[in-house]
Design a protein around this motif. Structure first.
Motif, PDB file in Angstrom:
ATOM      1  N   LEU A 151       0.961  -1.221  -0.037  1.00 38.64           N
ATOM      2  CA  LEU A 151      -0.025   0.038  -0.034  1.00 38.64           C
ATOM      3  C   LEU A 151       0.919   1.287  -0.077  1.00 38.64           C
ATOM      4  CD1 LEU A 151      -2.676   1.449  -0.024  1.00 38.64           C
ATOM      5  CD2 LEU A 151      -2.620   1.319   2.721  1.00 38.64           C
ATOM      6  N   LEU A 152       2.159   1.363   1.012  1.00 38.75           N
ATOM      7  CA  LEU A 152       2.782   2.440   0.905  1.00 38.75           C
ATOM      8  C   LEU A 152       3.366   2.717  -0.397  1.00 38.75           C
ATOM      9  CD1 LEU A 152       4.669   1.904   4.352  1.00 38.75           C
ATOM     10  CD2 LEU A 152       2.951   3.332   3.566  1.00 38.75           C
ATOM     11  N   LYS A 153       3.888   1.451  -1.087  1.00 41.83           N
ATOM     12  CA  LYS A 153       4.597   1.571  -2.393  1.00 41.83           C
ATOM     13  C   LYS A 153       3.321   2.208  -3.329  1.00 41.83           C
ATOM     14  CE  LYS A 153       7.060  -0.954  -5.895  1.00 41.83           C
ATOM     15  NZ  LYS A 153       7.375  -2.460  -6.296  1.00 41.83           N
ATOM     16  N   GLN A 154       2.248   1.795  -3.364  1.00 40.46           N
ATOM     17  CA  GLN A 154       1.249   2.156  -4.392  1.00 40.46           C
ATOM     18  C   GLN A 154       1.084   3.616  -4.246  1.00 40.46           C
ATOM     19  OE1 GLN A 154      -2.694  -0.044  -4.558  1.00 40.46           O
ATOM     20  NE2 GLN A 154      -3.685   1.660  -3.562  1.00 40.46           N
ATOM     21  N   GLU A 155       1.047   4.218  -3.029  1.00 37.65           N
ATOM     22  CA  GLU A 155       0.711   5.405  -2.783  1.00 37.65           C
ATOM     23  C   GLU A 155       1.701   6.614  -2.613  1.00 37.65           C
ATOM     24  OE1 GLU A 155      -2.422   6.682  -2.797  1.00 37.65           O
ATOM     25  OE2 GLU A 155      -2.667   4.503  -3.524  1.00 37.65           O
ATOM     26  N   SER A 156       2.971   5.935  -3.054  1.00 41.07           N
ATOM     27  CA  SER A 156       4.315   6.680  -2.998  1.00 41.07           C
ATOM     28  C   SER A 156       4.609   7.445  -1.668  1.00 41.07           C
ATOM     29  CB  SER A 156       4.274   7.578  -4.147  1.00 41.07           C
ATOM     30  OG  SER A 156       4.438   6.935  -5.299  1.00 41.07           O
ATOM     31  N   LEU A 157       4.184   6.358  -0.728  1.00 36.76           N
ATOM     32  CA  LEU A 157       4.645   6.813   0.758  1.00 36.76           C
ATOM     33  C   LEU A 157       5.570   6.169   1.509  1.00 36.76           C
ATOM     34  CD1 LEU A 157       0.645   7.052   1.969  1.00 36.76           C
ATOM     35  CD2 LEU A 157       2.216   9.144   1.465  1.00 36.76           C
ATOM     36  N   GLN A 158       6.325   6.697   2.630  1.00 37.40           N
ATOM     37  CA  GLN A 158       7.293   6.035   3.394  1.00 37.40           C
ATOM     38  C   GLN A 158       6.610   5.639   4.938  1.00 37.40           C
ATOM     39  OE1 GLN A 158      10.233   5.397   1.947  1.00 37.40           O
ATOM     40  NE2 GLN A 158       9.597   6.332   0.193  1.00 37.40           N
ATOM     41  N   ALA A 159       7.288   4.792   5.409  1.00 38.82           N
ATOM     42  CA  ALA A 159       6.790   4.276   6.759  1.00 38.82           C
ATOM     43  C   ALA A 159       6.643   5.530   7.851  1.00 38.82           C
ATOM     44  CB  ALA A 159       7.891   3.431   7.256  1.00 38.82           C
ATOM     45  N   ARG A 160       7.609   6.456   7.354  1.00 33.59           N
ATOM     46  CA  ARG A 160       7.686   7.827   8.483  1.00 33.59           C
ATOM     47  C   ARG A 160       6.303   8.766   8.161  1.00 33.59           C
ATOM     48  NH1 ARG A 160      11.872   8.648   4.597  1.00 33.59           N
ATOM     49  NH2 ARG A 160      11.313  10.535   3.389  1.00 33.59           N
ATOM     50  N   ASP A 161       5.785   8.483   7.125  1.00 32.06           N
ATOM     51  CA  ASP A 161       4.126   9.025   6.860  1.00 32.06           C
ATOM     52  C   ASP A 161       3.281   8.683   7.616  1.00 32.06           C
ATOM     53  OD1 ASP A 161       5.615  10.695   4.694  1.00 32.06           O
ATOM     54  OD2 ASP A 161       5.365   9.216   3.415  1.00 32.06           O
ATOM     55  N   ILE A 162       3.442   7.448   8.407  1.00 31.65           N
ATOM     56  CA  ILE A 162       2.038   6.932   8.779  1.00 31.65           C
ATOM     57  C   ILE A 162       2.425   6.892  10.305  1.00 31.65           C
ATOM     58  CG2 ILE A 162       0.911   4.768   8.877  1.00 31.65           C
ATOM     59  CD1 ILE A 162       0.957   5.963   6.119  1.00 31.65           C
ATOM     60  N   LYS A 163       1.133   7.403  10.944  1.00 29.26           N
ATOM     61  CA  LYS A 163       1.430   7.361  12.590  1.00 29.26           C
ATOM     62  C   LYS A 163       1.355   6.159  12.963  1.00 29.26           C
ATOM     63  CE  LYS A 163       0.447   9.766  16.425  1.00 29.26           C
ATOM     64  NZ  LYS A 163       1.575  10.601  16.982  1.00 29.26           N
ATOM     65  N   ALA A 164       0.471   5.128  12.608  1.00 26.14           N
ATOM     66  CA  ALA A 164       0.186   3.777  13.246  1.00 26.14           C
ATOM     67  C   ALA A 164      -0.606   2.976  12.088  1.00 26.14           C
ATOM     68  CB  ALA A 164      -0.319   3.884  14.453  1.00 26.14           C
ATOM     69  N   ILE A 165      -0.286   1.681  12.227  1.00 30.48           N
ATOM     70  CA  ILE A 165      -1.154   0.456  11.745  1.00 30.48           C
ATOM     71  C   ILE A 165      -2.051   0.026  12.745  1.00 30.48           C
ATOM     72  CG2 ILE A 165      -1.175  -1.847  10.674  1.00 30.48           C
ATOM     73  CD1 ILE A 165       1.599  -1.060   9.388  1.00 30.48           C
ATOM     74  N   GLY A 166      -3.320  -0.321  12.301  1.00 29.42           N
ATOM     75  CA  GLY A 166      -4.185  -0.967  13.365  1.00 29.42           C
ATOM     76  C   GLY A 166      -4.419  -2.442  12.514  1.00 29.42           C
ATOM     77  N   SER A 167      -4.183  -3.384  13.041  1.00 28.81           N
ATOM     78  CA  SER A 167      -4.232  -4.822  12.530  1.00 28.81           C
ATOM     79  C   SER A 167      -5.319  -5.653  13.205  1.00 28.81           C
ATOM     80  CB  SER A 167      -2.980  -5.412  12.259  1.00 28.81           C
ATOM     81  OG  SER A 167      -3.040  -6.850  11.890  1.00 28.81           O
ATOM     82  N   HIS A 168      -6.098  -6.288  12.514  1.00 29.36           N
ATOM     83  CA  HIS A 168      -7.121  -7.139  13.209  1.00 29.36           C
ATOM     84  C   HIS A 168      -6.564  -8.445  13.167  1.00 29.36           C
ATOM     85  CE1 HIS A 168     -10.275 -10.284  12.827  1.00 29.36           C
ATOM     86  NE2 HIS A 168     -10.956  -9.387  13.699  1.00 29.36           N
ATOM     87  N   GLY A 169      -5.692  -8.943  12.233  1.00 28.97           N
ATOM     88  CA  GLY A 169      -5.259 -10.193  12.132  1.00 28.97           C
ATOM     89  C   GLY A 169      -6.292 -11.044  11.647  1.00 28.97           C
ATOM     90  N   GLN A 170      -6.208 -12.633  11.438  1.00 27.54           N
ATOM     91  CA  GLN A 170      -7.064 -13.413  11.014  1.00 27.54           C
ATOM     92  C   GLN A 170      -7.522 -14.421  12.089  1.00 27.54           C
ATOM     93  OE1 GLN A 170      -8.181 -13.951   7.574  1.00 27.54           O
ATOM     94  NE2 GLN A 170      -9.617 -15.136   9.087  1.00 27.54           N
ATOM     95  N   THR A 171      -8.828 -14.199  12.180  1.00 27.42           N
ATOM     96  CA  THR A 171      -9.427 -15.068  13.152  1.00 27.42           C
ATOM     97  C   THR A 171      -9.267 -16.531  12.952  1.00 27.42           C
ATOM     98  OG1 THR A 171     -10.986 -13.402  13.840  1.00 27.42           O
ATOM     99  CG2 THR A 171     -11.465 -15.376  14.582  1.00 27.42           C
ATOM    100  N   ILE A 172      -8.873 -17.220  14.052  1.00 24.90           N
ATOM    101  CA  ILE A 172      -8.789 -18.727  13.932  1.00 24.90           C
ATOM    102  C   ILE A 172      -9.854 -19.378  14.914  1.00 24.90           C
ATOM    103  CG2 ILE A 172      -6.538 -18.738  12.816  1.00 24.90           C
ATOM    104  CD1 ILE A 172      -5.569 -19.855  15.534  1.00 24.90           C
ATOM    105  N   PHE A 173     -10.318 -18.648  15.798  1.00 20.50           N
ATOM    106  CA  PHE A 173     -11.138 -19.273  16.738  1.00 20.50           C
ATOM    107  C   PHE A 173     -11.800 -18.072  17.633  1.00 20.50           C
ATOM    108  CE2 PHE A 173     -12.220 -21.916  20.827  1.00 20.50           C
ATOM    109  CZ  PHE A 173     -12.939 -22.722  20.271  1.00 20.50           C
TER     110      PHE A 173
END
Length: 372
Positions: A84-106
Motif C-alpha cells: 500500500l505504501l508503495k502504491q501511494e508513494s509513501l514512506q513508513a515515516r508518513d504513517i502514524k500507526a497501523i491497526g491490525s485485526h489479524g485473521q480469526t482462527i477461533f
C-alpha cells in the motif's frame, strides 16, 4: 492534506479468508473525521488460506502449526501494508500507526477468548510502523462478546440527524449496526446475524470452481429449497437474543452438512443459502422498532452481490437498501478503516463505545501497542 492531518493504515482479513485489505485513512486532528484515501488488497496464498480455514473447522492445533501460522500471516500482513505504501508513494515515516485485526482462527465468547493470527510484533518490526492489535480480548475481559466492533465506527460514518439508520456488514459472517438518530437517547446496538458470504462462497468453490457468486447470478438461476431453509433456521443461534457473536468456526461446511444437502442441486443450494443470509439480516433489523424504515447501508463483499441486495430489499420493503458506495465509501474498505480508527483511539487512550453492543460491563481502551 493539511499539516493537521494524520495518516493511519488499517489491516483486515475477514471470515471470507480471501484477501488482506489495507486501507489508508486520513484523520483530521481537529475532529477525528475519517477520510478514506486508498485501498490495496493482497490475495491470501492458497496454501495459507487452506491452513487458516482448517483452523475454523477443528478445535485442536499443534503448537508448531500455530507458530508457523503466526509468522506466515504476520509477514503477509506486513507485505500488504508495504505494498500500500508503495502504491501511494509513501514512506513508513508518513504513517502514524497501523491497526491490525489479524485473521480469526477461533472465536469463543462462551470461554471469553478470541484468537487472531498474524503477530503484530512482526508487522511493527518489518514495516517500521507502530502497530496496534489484539483488540477483542480487552472487551472480552470485561464480559463482552468481543464482537462485533464495527457499530461504534459505523456510527461515525452513517449516523443521520433525524432518523434511525442501519449499517450491514456482509463478509463471511454478517453483522448489523442499529444506529439511533443523532438527537436520540437510544443506545447504539449491533450483533452478528449469522452467515454472510461464507457458505455461499464455499458452495461456489466446491461446485462451480469459482471463488464467489459473481453478482449472485448462480443463486438467481436456482430455486430456494424451502424444506432445507426451514431446517437451517432451526439452529439455536438465530433464536439467541443480543448481545451475540459468532464466526466461521460455527457456520462452516461441517455445520451445513448435518442438514443432508447431498441431494440438492448446487444452484438451488446457492439460492437457499443466499435466502438464509438475506432473511436472517432482515429479521434481525426488524426486531428493533423503526429501524426497517430508513436507510440501510450495506458494506463488505456482499454489497457487490446484486441478487443478495435484491433479496434483502424484498424482505425490507419499507427501507432503502443501498451500498456504502453511494456515500463514496468503498464497501470493502470499511473494515480496514475501522482498524485504522481503532489504532487512533488506542494511541489517544480513548475508550470505545461498545458496552451496549457486546455486553461488556463498561467501555474500554482496546488493544496493545507494538513499537518498531
Amino acid at each position: 492534506m493539511t499539516t493537521n492531518t494524520e495518516l493511519y493504515i488499517g489491516l483486515m482479513s475477514g471470515t471470507s479468508v480471501d484477501a488482506v485489505d489495507a486501507a489508508l485513512v486520513a484523520f483530521n486532528e481537529a475532529d477525528s473525521t475519517p477520510n478514506f484515501l486508498a485501498l490495496y488488497s493482497h490475495p491470501i496464498p492458497e496454501n495459507l488460506k487452506k491452513n487458516l480455514l482448517a483452523c475454523n473447522q477443528q478445535n485442536t492445533l499443534s503448537l508448531d502449526t500455530f507458530c508457523q501460522l503466526q509468522v506466515s500471516t504476520g509477514r503477509l500482513f506486513s507485505e500488504t501494508a508495504q505494498q500500500l505504501l508503495k502504491q501511494e508513494s509513501l514512506q513508513a515515516r508518513d504513517i502514524k500507526a497501523i491497526g491490525s485485526h489479524g485473521q480469526t482462527i477461533f472465536h469463543a465468547p462462551g470461554i471469553g477468548m478470541s484468537l487472531q493470527i498474524g503477530h503484530p510484533a512482526i508487522i511493527a518490526k518489518q514495516t517500521g510502523i507502530t502497530t496496534v492489535a489484539d483488540c477483542r480480548i480487552d472487551d472480552m475481559a470485561l464480559g463482552g462478546q468481543g464482537a462485533p466492533f464495527a457499530p461504534a465506527f459505523h456510527q461515525s460514518l452513517f449516523s443521520e440527524p433525524y432518523q434511525n439508520s442501519v449499517a450491514v456488514n456482509i463478509g463471511g459472517i454478517a453483522n448489523i449496526s442499529l444506529i439511533p438518530a443523532g438527537d436520540s437517547q437510544e443506545a447504539l446496538l449491533g450483533f452478528d446475524t449469522g452467515p454472510g458470504n461464507c457458505l455461499i462462497d464455499e458452495a461456489c468453490q466446491r461446485f462451480f470452481n469459482q471463488p464467489y457468486d459473481i453478482n449472485g447470478k448462480l443463486a438467481e438461476s436456482g430455486k430456494v429449497h424451502r424444506e432445507l431453509l426451514e431446517k437451517l433456521f432451526t439452529d439455536d443461534y438465530f433464536k439467541y437474543p443480543a448481545p451475540k457473536s459468532t464466526g466461521r468456526d460455527k457456520f462452516n461446511w461441517q455445520w451445513l452438512n448435518q442438514f443432508e444437502i447431498d441431494t440438492i442441486e448446487p444452484s438451488h443450494l446457492l439460492a437457499t443459502l443466499t435466502e438464509l443470509t438475506a432473511i436472517t439480516i432482515a429479521e434481525a433489523i426488524s426486531t428493533k422498532k423503526d429501524y426497517s424504515k430508513g436507510n440501510i447501508w450495506v458494506c463488505g463483499g456482499g454489497a457487490y452481490n446484486q441478487y443478495l441486495m435484491q433479496r434483502l430489499q424484498a424482505h425490507l420493503p419499507n427501507a432503502n437498501v443501498q451500498s456504502s458506495s453511494k456515500k463514496k465509501i468503498n464497501p470493502v474498505a470499511i473494515e480496514g478503516m475501522l482498524f485504522a480508527w481503532l489504532a487512533k483511539q488506542r494511541l489517544e487512550h480513548r475508550p470505545v463505545n461498545l458496552k451496549d453492543v457486546t455486553g461488556a460491563t463498561r467501555n474500554a481502551i482496546l488493544g496493545g501497542v507494538w513499537q518498531p
